[in-house]
Design a protein around this motif. Structure first.
Motif, PDB file in Angstrom:
ATOM      1  N   TYR A  39      -7.544   8.938  -6.782  1.00  0.00           N
ATOM      2  CA  TYR A  39      -7.565   7.475  -6.845  1.00  0.00           C
ATOM      3  C   TYR A  39      -8.877   6.992  -7.452  1.00  0.00           C
ATOM      4  CZ  TYR A  39      -7.659   2.618  -5.398  1.00  0.00           C
ATOM      5  OH  TYR A  39      -7.754   1.261  -5.390  1.00  0.00           O
ATOM      6  N   LEU A  40     -10.004   7.565  -7.003  1.00  0.00           N
ATOM      7  CA  LEU A  40     -11.296   7.152  -7.538  1.00  0.00           C
ATOM      8  C   LEU A  40     -11.442   7.516  -9.009  1.00  0.00           C
ATOM      9  CD1 LEU A  40     -13.589   8.044  -4.507  1.00  0.00           C
ATOM     10  CD2 LEU A  40     -12.787   5.783  -5.225  1.00  0.00           C
ATOM     11  N   LYS A  41     -10.932   8.682  -9.403  1.00  0.00           N
ATOM     12  CA  LYS A  41     -10.977   9.065 -10.819  1.00  0.00           C
ATOM     13  C   LYS A  41     -10.115   8.142 -11.663  1.00  0.00           C
ATOM     14  CE  LYS A  41     -12.292  13.854 -10.569  1.00  0.00           C
ATOM     15  NZ  LYS A  41     -12.129  15.154 -11.182  1.00  0.00           N
ATOM     16  N   MET A  42      -8.962   7.742 -11.132  1.00  0.00           N
ATOM     17  CA  MET A  42      -8.084   6.829 -11.861  1.00  0.00           C
ATOM     18  C   MET A  42      -8.760   5.471 -12.040  1.00  0.00           C
ATOM     19  SD  MET A  42      -4.301   5.481 -10.874  1.00  0.00           S
ATOM     20  CE  MET A  42      -4.959   4.446  -9.580  1.00  0.00           C
ATOM     21  N   GLN A  43      -9.436   4.978 -11.011  1.00  0.00           N
ATOM     22  CA  GLN A  43     -10.146   3.709 -11.109  1.00  0.00           C
ATOM     23  C   GLN A  43     -11.267   3.784 -12.147  1.00  0.00           C
ATOM     24  OE1 GLN A  43      -9.354   0.832  -9.640  1.00  0.00           O
ATOM     25  NE2 GLN A  43      -7.578   1.855  -8.770  1.00  0.00           N
ATOM     26  N   HIS A  44     -11.992   4.885 -12.156  1.00  0.00           N
ATOM     27  CA  HIS A  44     -13.077   5.075 -13.122  1.00  0.00           C
ATOM     28  C   HIS A  44     -12.517   5.146 -14.538  1.00  0.00           C
ATOM     29  CE1 HIS A  44     -16.908   6.368 -14.713  1.00  0.00           C
ATOM     30  NE2 HIS A  44     -16.305   7.382 -15.311  1.00  0.00           N
ATOM     31  N   HIS A  45     -11.426   5.849 -14.724  1.00  0.00           N
ATOM     32  CA  HIS A  45     -10.818   5.979 -16.045  1.00  0.00           C
ATOM     33  C   HIS A  45     -10.288   4.632 -16.538  1.00  0.00           C
ATOM     34  CE1 HIS A  45      -8.622   7.699 -19.396  1.00  0.00           C
ATOM     35  NE2 HIS A  45      -7.533   7.064 -18.986  1.00  0.00           N
ATOM     36  N   ALA A  46      -9.662   3.861 -15.649  1.00  0.00           N
ATOM     37  CA  ALA A  46      -9.100   2.573 -16.046  1.00  0.00           C
ATOM     38  C   ALA A  46     -10.200   1.585 -16.452  1.00  0.00           C
ATOM     39  CB  ALA A  46      -8.265   1.999 -14.910  1.00  0.00           C
ATOM     40  N   ALA A  47     -11.372   1.697 -15.842  1.00  0.00           N
ATOM     41  CA  ALA A  47     -12.461   0.780 -16.162  1.00  0.00           C
ATOM     42  C   ALA A  47     -13.033   1.047 -17.549  1.00  0.00           C
ATOM     43  CB  ALA A  47     -13.560   0.900 -15.113  1.00  0.00           C
TER      44      ALA A  47
ATOM     45  N   HIS B 140     -11.299   2.682 -20.111  1.00  0.00           N
ATOM     46  CA  HIS B 140     -10.251   3.013 -21.075  1.00  0.00           C
ATOM     47  C   HIS B 140     -10.224   2.012 -22.221  1.00  0.00           C
ATOM     48  CE1 HIS B 140      -6.545   4.676 -22.594  1.00  0.00           C
ATOM     49  NE2 HIS B 140      -5.982   3.471 -22.568  1.00  0.00           N
TER      50      HIS B 140
END
Length: 113
Positions: free
Chosen positions: A58-66, A68
């Motif tokens: 979840y934290l990696k997905m949030q970091h990636h979305a920010a 992208h």
């Protein structure tokens, strides 16, 4: 001599029966202890491990979305060929169409470029 043979066989059989009964009882107790151990390990190790992995993703997905950045749309002639319409919707979108990721033949939906 025959009497000695019968007595020894009787004693041997009785000792084997007692040994089998004791090993069966020990195996039953061991099985209960093993089941209890695995149950404790499941709750103490496995479930928290799954929770930590879910939090990590979840934290990696949030970091990636920010961070992208959407790549620029290039209308290559060999991609997104529609030789016949899809039998659902407007006929231009695939069944599992995602407007944020899947481009149509003329570009992404809702974006002015």
């Amino acid at each position: 001599m025959a009497v000695f043979g019968r007595i020894s066989q009787t004693l041997l059989r009785s000792s084997l029966i007692q040994t089998r009964q004791l090993s069966a009882t020990a195996a039953h107790g061991h099985a209960e202890q093993t089941a209890r151990t695995w149950k404790i390990l499941s709750f103490v190790v496995a479930l928290p491990g799954v929770a930590v992995c879910m939090l990590n993703m979840y934290l990696k997905m949030q970091h990636h979305a920010a961070h992208h950045v959407e790549p620029e749309f290039v209308p290559y002639s060999h991609l997104r060929i529609r030789s016949k319409r899809f039998p659902w919707g407007d006929g231009n979108k695939s069944l599992f169409h995602n407007p944020e990721v899947n481009a149509l033949p003329d570009g992404y939906e809702g974006r002015d470029e």
